[in-house]
Every structure is written in C-alpha cells, then in structure tokens.
Design an enzyme around this catalytic site. Sequence first.
Site, PDB file in Angstrom:
ATOM      1  N   GLN C 198      -0.777 -16.533   8.422  1.00 41.62           N
ATOM      2  CA  GLN C 198      -0.617 -15.127   8.065  1.00 41.62           C
ATOM      3  C   GLN C 198       0.704 -15.015   7.309  1.00 41.62           C
ATOM      4  O   GLN C 198       1.764 -14.875   7.901  1.00 41.62           O
ATOM      5  CB  GLN C 198      -0.633 -14.265   9.330  1.00 41.62           C
ATOM      6  CG  GLN C 198      -1.890 -14.481  10.194  1.00 41.62           C
ATOM      7  CD  GLN C 198      -3.155 -13.942   9.555  1.00 41.62           C
ATOM      8  OE1 GLN C 198      -3.250 -12.761   9.221  1.00 41.62           O
ATOM      9  NE2 GLN C 198      -4.144 -14.825   9.336  1.00 41.62           N
ATOM     10  N   GLY C 239      -5.107  -3.934  12.361  1.00 41.86           N
ATOM     11  CA  GLY C 239      -5.307  -5.329  11.988  1.00 41.86           C
ATOM     12  C   GLY C 239      -4.622  -5.693  10.668  1.00 41.86           C
ATOM     13  O   GLY C 239      -4.095  -4.836   9.952  1.00 41.86           O
ATOM     14  N   HIS C 240      -4.690  -6.972  10.345  1.00 46.54           N
ATOM     15  CA  HIS C 240      -4.010  -7.455   9.136  1.00 46.54           C
ATOM     16  C   HIS C 240      -4.649  -6.916   7.858  1.00 46.54           C
ATOM     17  O   HIS C 240      -5.847  -6.755   7.761  1.00 46.54           O
ATOM     18  CB  HIS C 240      -3.941  -8.984   9.099  1.00 46.54           C
ATOM     19  CG  HIS C 240      -5.221  -9.713   9.275  1.00 46.54           C
ATOM     20  ND1 HIS C 240      -5.277 -11.086   9.278  1.00 46.54           N
ATOM     21  CD2 HIS C 240      -6.482  -9.291   9.485  1.00 46.54           C
ATOM     22  CE1 HIS C 240      -6.522 -11.451   9.466  1.00 46.54           C
ATOM     23  NE2 HIS C 240      -7.268 -10.403   9.594  1.00 46.54           N
ATOM     24  N   ASN C 241      -3.788  -6.612   6.917  1.00 52.93           N
ATOM     25  CA  ASN C 241      -4.197  -6.160   5.582  1.00 52.93           C
ATOM     26  C   ASN C 241      -4.890  -4.801   5.573  1.00 52.93           C
ATOM     27  O   ASN C 241      -5.508  -4.418   4.572  1.00 52.93           O
ATOM     28  CB  ASN C 241      -5.088  -7.213   4.895  1.00 52.93           C
ATOM     29  CG  ASN C 241      -4.324  -8.490   4.614  1.00 52.93           C
ATOM     30  OD1 ASN C 241      -4.398  -9.451   5.386  1.00 52.93           O
ATOM     31  ND2 ASN C 241      -3.541  -8.493   3.564  1.00 52.93           N
ATOM     32  N   SER C 259      -8.344  -5.460   7.035  1.00 47.24           N
ATOM     33  CA  SER C 259      -8.690  -5.188   5.641  1.00 47.24           C
ATOM     34  C   SER C 259      -9.402  -3.861   5.430  1.00 47.24           C
ATOM     35  O   SER C 259      -9.884  -3.611   4.316  1.00 47.24           O
ATOM     36  CB  SER C 259      -9.537  -6.317   5.038  1.00 47.24           C
ATOM     37  OG  SER C 259      -8.820  -7.538   5.072  1.00 47.24           O
TER      38      SER C 259
END
Lengths: 339, 339, 339
Positions: C198, C239-241, C259
């Site tokens: 990450q 969450g990521h992004n 995302s």
Amino acid sequence: MNAPVFTASGLAQRFGLALRGEDREVHGVATLAEAGPTQLGFLANPRYRGQLSQTRAGVVVLRAEDAEAFAGSALVARDPYVAFARIAALFEGRPARAAGIHPSAVVDPTAHVDPAAHVGPHASIGARSRIAAGAVVGPGCVIGEDCEVGEDCELQARVTLLTRVRLGKRVRILPGAVLGGAGFGLAMDAGHWINVPQLGGVVVGDDCEIGANTTIDRGALGDTVLEEDVRLDNQIQIGHNVRIGAHTAMAGCSAVAGSARIGRYCLIGGGAGILGHLEVCDRVVVTAMSLVTHSIRTPGEYSSGTPLMDNRSWRKSAARFKQLDRIARRAPGGGKDDE
Amino acid sequence: MNAPVFTASGLAQRFGLALRGEDREVHGVATLAEAGPTQLGFLANPRYRGQLSQTRAGVVVLRAEDAEAFAGSALVARDPYVAFARIAALFEGRPARAAGIHPSAVVDPTAHVDPAAHVGPHASIGARSRIAAGAVVGPGCVIGEDCEVGEDCELQARVTLLTRVRLGKRVRILPGAVLGGAGFGLAMDAGHWINVPQLGGVVVGDDCEIGANTTIDRGALGDTVLEEDVRLDNQIQIGHNVRIGAHTAMAGCSAVAGSARIGRYCLIGGGAGILGHLEVCDRVVVTAMSLVTHSIRTPGEYSSGTPLMDNRSWRKSAARFKQLDRIARRAPGGGKDDE
Amino acid sequence: MNAPVFTASGLAQRFGLALRGEDREVHGVATLAEAGPTQLGFLANPRYRGQLSQTRAGVVVLRAEDAEAFAGSALVARDPYVAFARIAALFEGRPARAAGIHPSAVVDPTAHVDPAAHVGPHASIGARSRIAAGAVVGPGCVIGEDCEVGEDCELQARVTLLTRVRLGKRVRILPGAVLGGAGFGLAMDAGHWINVPQLGGVVVGDDCEIGANTTIDRGALGDTVLEEDVRLDNQIQIGHNVRIGAHTAMAGCSAVAGSARIGRYCLIGGGAGILGHLEVCDRVVVTAMSLVTHSIRTPGEYSSGTPLMDNRSWRKSAARFKQLDRIARRAPGGGKDDE
C-alpha cells in the site's frame, strides 16, 4: 530515502517472469492509467484491457494472452496481480526499527525482551511476557501479563495485548487493535449481572494480520484461536472461544460471536455477522452485511438482506414485507403446505 | 503465581451449595468435556447433559434434577452457571496494582489522585479531574478535564475519558474505549457544516462495564447516562444524550443514536442499531443486526432483516422484494385496504 | 474557570440577530424545557413549539413566525439552530494548549514541529513528519513517517497517523482514530495470502472532522481522499483509495469499501455500508444500516432492509421471504415477464 531503481530484465529474473520487448529501467509502480515511462503498471482485471493501448507505462505486467495486444515492454506472468504485488514490495520502503528498548518504555522485571527485538517509545510490557527476536513493539503499545510475541511480529503502534495472548511468527497488528480482553460472559444473579471469569487466552497463528481497532476477546475456558494466515481487516470483533480456520479473510466491520467456528479459506464480507456457537465449513463466502443465523455445512456463497431501492419504493416493499405471510396464504396454492 | 487449591466441601460452604459424594480437591475449572480429576466442571445448559456420564471432572456443579444421573462428586446449585462463575473467579488471578503514581505518568497540578489509587505508566490526567481510592488507571490511559473516576474503578489500558466524564464505583473499562468525545452535532450554514457545541458530559453508574474500543459521546446539553450495572460489549457506539437503563446488556458492534432512551433489563443483540430520539421500554430484546426504527412500548423480542440463503436463491427473493407492492396488489384480496 | 456572561443585546449585535423584548443577562445555554431565567434556550424544531409558553428561559432564539407567540425576550434568527450553535460556542471553554513540546514526547530528529504547535505528553512523531503552527498533538498520539499536520489541527488524544497522512487546516480528530494504516489488499498465491503493498497515502481537506476510533486506510497506488469539510462520526471505516466529496457527513459505524467514490453533500446514515468501486453522486441520502450495492447516479434517498417487527410475526415474514420467487410466479400475472 533514495528511491530504488530496477530493470525489467532484473525483475523478470528475480520473479521468474518472461520479458517481452526491450529492457527498461523501473523507478516505481502505478496504475495503467497513471503510470509514466519510468514506471511499471499491471493488467490483472480484464475490465481494464482497454487501457493497454493508451498507457504510458514503461513496463506492464500482464498475462500471455494480453501480451499480444501490447506493443511496449511486458513482463508476462501467470498471475499478474501476484507478480505486481511482489514487485511493488520492492518500493515499499518500510521504516527500519533498530533493535533495543526505547528509554521511555517500561518493561516489567519478569518480562523477557530478546536483544534483537525493538520496543518503541511509551510502550509497556507486563509480567512474564516474552518478546522474540526481530519483533517490533511500536510506540504506545501495551503488553499485559503472560503474553508471547513471536519472531518478526510487528505491532505497529498503540496495540494492546491484554492477558495470555500468544502470537506466532510474522504476525502483523495495526494500530488500536485489542487482543485478550475479557470476553462478554455474564450471568444474571438476583437481578444483577455478575461476570463469568475469562480464564483462557488468545492464540494467533503464523502470518496472521489483524486490522486497526479490531478486537479479539480471550476465551472463557480454553482459547480463542486464529489458525495460520488468517487476515482480519479493520474494526472486526471476534468473541471469546471463536476459532477461525487457516487462510480465511474477513473484511472490515464484520463480527463473530462467541464459540463460533469458521472454516479454512472462507471469505467474510464487510459488516457481516456470524452468531455464536455456529459452525461454518471451509470455503464459504458470506456477502457484505449478511447475518449468518445457522451453521453452514456446504461450501458456497451465502447472503441475507434486501436490495437497495429509492426510499419511496422501499417503503412500499417494506410495508408489504410485514404482510407477507397473509399475502402468501392468499396466493394460489399458498398456505401451510407451502414449505 | 502459585495456583490456589480448594476443596469441594470448602466451596460448598463458601457459596451455600450442597455437596453430594466424596470431598475432593479442586485445582482449577474447565468445561465438562475437558475437565480432569482435579478440576471442577459445570452443567448449566441441558443440551450438554449427555456429557455427564463421560466427564472426567473431579467435581461438577449442577442442578438437583441432574444430580441423580451423576455418580461423582457434585455441588448442587439452584443456578449452576452463577455458582460456577463465582467459583471460577477464585482462579482468576487478577494482577495486583500497587497504589501510587508511576513516574512516567503526567498529572495536572489541579488534578487529585487518591493515595490509594494506581496510575500506570504513560498515563496522563488533566485539569480538575479526580481519581478515587482503589481505582486503577492503566498504562496509556488519558483522562482529560473535569473527569471523576470512582472508587475501585478499573481502566485497564489506553482508555480515554475526554471531558466531563463521571464514573461511579467499580466501573470496568476495557482498552481503547473513548468516553466523553464530542457528540456528532452539526448544523449546515451557508453550505458549510458548523459544530454545535457539546457542553454536557457522560455519567456512568456503579458496576457498569464498557468493552474494548467502545465509544460514548458526551451530551450536547445535559448528559449521556448509563444507569447502574449496564454492560456494554466491544465496539459499541453510544450517541450524545442517550440514556440506558440499569442492568441492560448490549452485545458487540451495536449502536444507539443520539437522544434515544433505552429501558432497564433490555438485551440488545450484536450489530443492532437504535435510531435517535426513540424510546425503548424495559425488558425488550432486540435480535442481532436488527434496526429499531420506532419506539417500543411493549416488552418482548423484536427483529428485522431476512434469513440467510444461498446466494442464488437469495438473488431471486431479493429481486421479488422490489416488486412486492405490485405482487401484493395483484394477489387475491390485495390492494389498499390491505393494512 | 469563571463562566462568561453576555447580554441578549450583545449577542444580537455579535451574530446579526434582532432582539425583541427587554435586554437580559445570559450566563449559559440549555434546552427550552430545562433553561432557567439566566439561560438562553432555542426553538428550531416546530415539534417543540408547545414548550414556548412554559419555558423559564431568560432569552429564546427563534424564528420570526414563532416570536409572536412568545412573551419573553427573544433573539430572532433566520436559522435558530445555527444561531444557537454560535452562541453556545461562547460557553464551550476549550482547554488552552500552550505551544511547545512536552518533555515526555519523542520527536524524530528529521521531524519538524513549529514552535507555535503543541505536542502533549507521551506523543511520538516519526521521521520527516511536520506539525504546523497552532496544531495540537494531544497526549498519547503517534505520528509515523512522512505525515503533515496542518495549521490549527487538533488531534485530541491517542490518535495515530501511520504513514503518508497529510491533513489540511483545522482538521479535528477524536481519540483512537487511525489514519494511514495499510489498506486490506491481498492476493492469493499458492494457497497463501500475500500483501499487496500500500504505497499511497491519505489526504484530508481543510475543516474535516474525524470521529473516535474511526479508521481511514491509505491508498494502494494513489491516495485515499477526504475533500474539505467532510464530517465523519465515530467508528467509521474508510477503505483504501476511497474519495469522499466536500461537505459529506457520515454517521457512526458506517463504512465505505475500497475505491468507492462518494459525492458532495451526501448524508450517510449510521451503520450503512457502501461496496467497493461504486460511485455515489452528489446529494445522496442513504438511510441507517442500508447497503449500497450499485452506483447511484440520481440524487435522493435510498434504503434497504426490512421494518422492525415483533419476533413472532417477523419469523413468519422471514420464512415467506425465502419462498418469494415461487409466490410471485404463482400470483396472477406473475412469472418471468414480471420485471
């Protein structure tokens, strides 16, 4: 930190990939859409195949069947996502943690910290706990009594292991996680709650990962167990005496109530719940925000809930849900025989 | 730590139980299935009655009606689970926390810590806060301004009491819990949010227990209140100005939105939600992951959601849920008159 | 602290309100039901209009149309709730945090702390991180590597910024929040999970607020982004992004998977979930505990779930839900043509 530089041919050799096209320097990784000429991109999801013709990426990791369609330098992989993950790790630049105990840390005289372990600022380590070689106990971590942290574990920051928590090797725990708290065991006595003592511990297998602010309670009698390579996302709750099989992954905010047993290679969706004392067999997928109310003995995908609707339409369906038994009994062929 | 040893006759006397069969030494407790000859087991749930004939437990706590079927030493109890909890507590071995303030702790000069309280490493205590005799403020705890920690409270580790939190006696708080943070009070002003000041506090009654990483916001005007003996599991969210009645227990990941009032002796299942400004009367049970969308004025059990299904079948039912109003209107006797 | 005292006429002038009736001293604020003669109350929700005749409040903030019905001193406002929030802030009495670094804090030699910033007890700040003027890093906070804390940010206590977290100005973060942890990126390789590095960060815009024990993962490639004035309640998981548009507010325990992109001015209810890779347009309202399973392209209110019922009735409806496709096909006009 100077960013590392690799070559496509060097990466091919290192990870057993086939290089097609000219060799190039790789200074970093990016998505196909954003990669520049010194960066490596990847194509794993066929949905993004259309980006291949426009990408400016210097090198692309892809499958053999996609390589035909790409004019530039390519690293051909059986599983491009796995290959990309391994290459990206070269650019990760994890901070080095020197061995030793920070002067602000507080270590109980009966605890044992291996000289090759790192204990960060404001950490504390309680009676009879042991920290193995290569382990990192980050800033603000609290290790209580009778805990074991295995080789090369990483407790990133502000992690709590309260009581009788035993971690295998290479376990990574993100900030704010709490392992080994007393399980929620109550008995009603003359109108007041009394606590049922939680005398067990928590056992975490090798290579497990535990997300930020996740909580894992210790067992009442016997232990709460995560087998090897279990992956827990953030804000997950694991009740006392739960057992989770090897290689199972759970997404954020999911929860497992006390004494449930989850199999191996399961995938539990975000926000899903599993009631206590159930058994879920291997290779079960539970979709997001579903509630598992009975044991599952057949591998496969399981769901509960209703689809998203605009609120006006949803109100109509929801009102009818309350009448559903009446509607069904009046429908042709309805009634009690309708299993 | 030397493990303590008791006798069955001693336990009978201590807890008012009747001993049947010969006296025996008890070195520990375990489940019926796992207990050995020096351990005490218990039979509370009739489901496990079949284990009675095979158990190797030296002593078993059970009801009078089950004693007949058991040849070994038995302690007869009206409520075997309660009796077991009390006996098991003898083996709990809680770490002693000596009175005094750890040299690494930081205490504001206007705070007051009773000489018989324990303040652990890396704790900090803010202006005008008070810690009573017998209280434990564990490692890494942060007590902010104007808080009160009552006698014999236990803040295990990394607990935060932010502002105007007043704990009664014997309150136990697990690691990572945050009490007294500003409630989520917002007003939209010309396209931007402004905060509505949260001027109240949090009041927690005697004998409450608060789980790991649980959050309880302080009130906007007036206080958020937990009456006595409220039991909150891990990762629960309590909004500002909520009031929870005495002896109510909430399971992990449940949540109560602002200004809701929950009655006494309620049981709120894991992951359940209660909307703001509602009233729930005494002795209400809400099943796991249900959403309470209106006030409840009658004791009983309440639910929402749909059953777990294999994903393929679920997709069909879910698609039909969207058509439910149309289906109902076409069913015999359907239509608007169908309340 | 001496409580401040204001006059109704002074408040009118300060906030551009019209005073009706005699001038009075204001020593504090309260609800209409509880305010006394030296306190200021407010009437924003028409539901409470009936309280106007009985209130003992010395001054009431209200709309012009409600002022007729009130005999006492009134401050007339276009938006009484906003006016009340501004007035209440005068009584908030936030603790002053003097500039400087507490002697127990640990700051990496490559980090930079502005002389006008406050770093509290037991905080640690990692390599290359920067703390701007006016910022508060409260007790027990852990700032990792390559982070930036903008002017006048407030990290209240025990906040973790792990890696590559960049906060704008005036960001307020409540205790226990974790930003910049590794996103949940996994690839299965020969039966074992491997981590997908990450490499991105987290970017938080000006005036955002992040609740207690909320977690925001850093991006895999590229950043996780909160635009300006985003308001997150407690125990939220991002969450990521993910990208969240300006002025969007999310209630407690909601979650957004990797995302996903959320628009501006959205309101996400408590416990709601949004699946990964979806897009939600501006001005969408998602009701509590709903699950967003597809992208939303039209502003409006959206829901999923079923209504709360007594458990006995619910069991009947739930059983019928499993038969819903069969019931629908048998209903008059049912069958495959029934879209």
